[in-house]
Scaffold this motif. Structure first.
Motif, short mmCIF file in Angstrom:
data_model
loop_
_atom_site.label_atom_id
_atom_site.label_comp_id
_atom_site.label_asym_id
_atom_site.label_seq_id
_atom_site.Cartn_x
_atom_site.Cartn_y
_atom_site.Cartn_z
N ASP B 223 21.98 -6.71 -2.96
CA ASP B 223 23.25 -6.37 -3.59
C ASP B 223 24.34 -7.36 -3.16
O ASP B 223 24.76 -7.37 -2.00
CB ASP B 223 23.63 -4.93 -3.21
CG ASP B 223 24.83 -4.44 -3.98
OD1 ASP B 223 25.84 -5.17 -4.05
OD2 ASP B 223 24.75 -3.31 -4.52
N GLU B 224 24.80 -8.15 -4.11
CA GLU B 224 25.77 -9.21 -3.80
C GLU B 224 27.05 -8.66 -3.17
O GLU B 224 27.57 -9.20 -2.20
CB GLU B 224 26.13 -10.00 -5.07
CG GLU B 224 25.35 -11.27 -5.28
CD GLU B 224 25.21 -12.13 -4.03
OE1 GLU B 224 26.26 -12.49 -3.42
OE2 GLU B 224 24.07 -12.45 -3.64
N ASP B 225 27.56 -7.55 -3.75
CA ASP B 225 28.83 -7.00 -3.26
C ASP B 225 28.69 -6.50 -1.82
O ASP B 225 29.56 -6.73 -0.99
CB ASP B 225 29.30 -5.86 -4.16
CG ASP B 225 29.84 -6.40 -5.48
OD1 ASP B 225 30.08 -7.63 -5.52
OD2 ASP B 225 30.00 -5.62 -6.42
N ARG B 227 26.52 -7.49 0.36
CA ARG B 227 26.36 -8.65 1.23
C ARG B 227 27.71 -9.28 1.54
O ARG B 227 28.01 -9.61 2.68
CB ARG B 227 25.46 -9.70 0.55
CG ARG B 227 24.02 -9.26 0.39
CD ARG B 227 23.26 -10.24 -0.48
NE ARG B 227 23.09 -11.52 0.19
CZ ARG B 227 22.07 -11.79 1.01
NH1 ARG B 227 21.15 -10.89 1.22
NH2 ARG B 227 21.97 -12.95 1.58
N ARG B 228 28.53 -9.38 0.51
CA ARG B 228 29.80 -10.09 0.66
C ARG B 228 30.80 -9.25 1.46
O ARG B 228 31.42 -9.73 2.41
CB ARG B 228 30.36 -10.42 -0.71
CG ARG B 228 31.67 -11.22 -0.69
CD ARG B 228 32.20 -11.40 -2.10
NE ARG B 228 31.23 -12.04 -2.98
CZ ARG B 228 31.09 -13.36 -3.10
NH1 ARG B 228 31.86 -14.16 -2.39
NH2 ARG B 228 30.20 -13.86 -3.92
N TYR B 229 30.95 -7.97 1.08
CA TYR B 229 32.08 -7.20 1.62
C TYR B 229 31.73 -6.44 2.90
O TYR B 229 32.61 -6.16 3.70
CB TYR B 229 32.61 -6.24 0.56
CG TYR B 229 33.18 -6.97 -0.62
CD1 TYR B 229 34.28 -7.84 -0.43
CD2 TYR B 229 32.64 -6.84 -1.88
CE1 TYR B 229 34.80 -8.55 -1.50
CE2 TYR B 229 33.16 -7.54 -2.96
CZ TYR B 229 34.23 -8.40 -2.77
OH TYR B 229 34.74 -9.11 -3.81
N TYR B 230 30.49 -6.05 3.08
CA TYR B 230 30.19 -5.20 4.23
C TYR B 230 29.24 -5.83 5.24
O TYR B 230 29.22 -5.47 6.40
CB TYR B 230 29.59 -3.86 3.76
CG TYR B 230 30.56 -3.09 2.89
CD1 TYR B 230 31.78 -2.67 3.40
CD2 TYR B 230 30.25 -2.82 1.57
CE1 TYR B 230 32.67 -1.98 2.60
CE2 TYR B 230 31.14 -2.13 0.76
CZ TYR B 230 32.36 -1.71 1.29
OH TYR B 230 33.24 -1.04 0.52
#
Lengths: 298, 235
Positions: B223-225, B227-230
């Motif tokens: 999950d890109e989001d 990975r990026r945000y959390y």
């Protein structure tokens, strides 16, 4: 050799050691409680006195000396365990001064109760060991069978405690509970039970000190342990409250210092021995002579 | 199996966990991921009974762990390797291990033997005080001390903290092997999301005390989001 044993120097060594082992026992009992619960037990001496009164003179009537000793220790342990459960347990996590105040109060209560039951006159119980000094070529050696008994008993108790902590499963759990209570809990150690057992052990060791006093020629009276407690407390502080060996060495040191001051200066200032050692020790090594210099994580 | 239902924990006015639910099953590694302060350690400490929740429930099998003392939870077969590993420095390696076995029905001599066979480095240092051990050795000891009691559930709090990459990678493989061979229920708390996701079967992502994502590890890892945000996994 024989003239050496009867020399005044050796007299003072023997006298100092005989007194010192009593201080050592009290110091050791203080260290056991300090290590497990970080409480300075100001009632340690009074608890020992009370247990010894009950064991030696009250329920011990008519039974032999050794049963009396055992009874005193058992009563002491019961009193120690009950004290932890009833008086100390509600105070964990509270400011450090709270248990000190409670135990000073408990000290006063125990001494008052003991005085009202047994009066303030000294009680003795005869140990099955002669108090008459040995002689060598017509000169006194300041050692009697009783003094040897007193030293051997004290050392025996210390070795027993050391072996218990070092070699038994209970000792391992006691050490872990003192060093890292949370980790011990995570490993399934019933830490609360260990704290109670620590207090029981400590009070049992303390009772032996009072038993020795009561067995000696001057006997035991309700406030008798006050002075012994002060010396034992200084011994524990000088040795480092974390170190059982230090406490024992501190006790012997103070016994010897008092004896030498008594002999070469004046009996009136003998109790100064402990104070002098305390002041010197605090100036040189305030963390205690036998404490390893490691920081404590908080 | 560990089941956490709707768990909430407060430290005074601060809400450390908000209605957290998760399940961890035998033979599977459930990774709990998230940044500093996400509530990962609090979650493990609450399961172990070191922290009392203000709401929700925790079950080990059919037994509720709520209000149960930590030492009794351990005796049910739950081993918790705390953050910083909890090795008792003043004790020897062997005494630390014996301590781990005392509360269980395991024969201590056999248990020691088994752990020394699994971690030969510990056997070589059995009489050494733990203050002399390296970070990797301490982690090994903490694992061995937890495993010696033959637990059903293993809670690991940041096992990779302070370890070199190679040591971390070996450790992760070991955790996976133990989980599968002993059918352990493993909850693995990690800041090192990459390493944890490589071995985990399931993953839960915490953010400020709440679950923001959960599912099988591959989905979470992809999950890109997330990975990026959390998870801080964007190169």
């Amino acid at each position: 050799m024989s003239s050496f044993l009867t020399s005044s120097f050796m007299h003072n060594i023997f006298g100092g050691l005989a007194q010192g082992v009593i201080f050592s026992l009290v110091a050791l009992s203080l260290v056991i409680i300090w290590q497990s619960t970080h409480v300075l037990n100001f009632a340690q001496g009074a608890m020992a006195m009370f247990a010894t009164y009950v064991g030696l003179t009250e329920i011990g009537r008519g039974v032999g000396y050794w049963w009396c000793v055992l009874l005193s220790v058992v009563v002491g342990m019961a009193l120690g365990g009950a004290t932890e459960r009833v008086l100390i347990r509600p105070l964990y996590g509270k400011p450090e001064i709270n248990p000190i105040v409670v135990m000073v109060g408990f000290l006063a209560v125990l001494e008052a109760v003991a005085t009202s039951i047994w009066t303030s006159t000294a009680r003795t119980i005869a140990a099955p060991f002669s108090q008459i000094y040995f002689q060598s070529h017509g000169k006194l050696v300041l050692l009697s069978p009783f003094i040897i008994f007193q030293i051997v008993l004290a050392i025996g108790i210390m070795l027993l405690v050391a072996a218990l902590f070092r070699f038994t499963k209970l000792g391992l759990q006691l050490r872990a509970s003192a060093l890292a209570p949370e980790v011990a809990r995570l490993l399934g150690v019933r830490v609360n039970r260990m704290l109670t057992i620590g207090w029981m052990l400590s009070a049992g060791v303390g009772a032996i000190a009072a038993v020795i006093l009561a067995s000696g020629s001057f006997g035991l009276f309700p406030t008798d342990m006050d002075g012994v407690f002060v010396a034992g407390f200084i011994a524990a502080a000088v040795g480092g409250l974390e170190s059982p060996i230090g406490a024992i060495a501190g006790g012997l040191l103070i016994g010897l210092a008092e004896q030498f001051i008594l002999a070469y200066w004046s009996p009136n200032v003998a109790p100064l021995g402990g104070i002098i050692i305390l002041v010197v020790a605090l100036m040189i090594r305030p963390q205690g002579i036998f404490t390893k210099s490691v920081g404590r994580r908080v | 199996m560990i089941r956490v239902d709707d768990l909430s924990v407060s430290y005074g006015a601060v809400k450390a966990l908000r209605n957290v639910s998760l399940e961890a099953s035998p033979g599977l590694i459930t990774a709990v991921l998230g940044a500093n302060g996400a509530g990962k350690t609090t979650l493990l400490r609450t399961i172990s009974g070191l922290v009392n929740p203000v709401g929700g429930d925790i079950h080990l099998g059919d037994t509720s762990l709520l209000r149960m003392p930590t030492e009794e939870i351990c005796r049910l077969g739950l081993a918790h390797v705390p953050e910083g590993r909890g090795v008792i420095e003043e004790l020897t390696v062997e005494d630390n291990l014996r301590l781990g076995a005392l509360a269980s029905k395991v024969d201590i001599a056999e248990g020691l033997e088994a752990q020394y066979a699994q971690f030969p480095a510990l056997g070589d240092r059995r009489k050494k005080y733990c203050a002399t051990l390296s970070g990797g050795e301490r982690q090994m000891l903490a694992m061995a001390r937890a495993l010696i009691a033959q637990p059903r559930v293993l809670l690991l709090d940041e096992p990779s903290l302070g370890l070199a990459p190679q040591v971390t990678s070996d450790l992760m493989k070991l955790i996976l092997r133990l989980c599968e061979s002993k059918n352990l229920t493993v909850i693995l708390v990690e800041q090192n999301a990459k390493g944890a996701l490589r071995i985990a079967h399931n993953a839960v992502v915490l953010h400020l005390g709440a679950v923001v994502a959960s599912g099988d590890a591959q989905t979470v890892a992809a999950d890109e989001d997330l990975r990026r945000y959390y998870l801080g996994l964007v190169e």
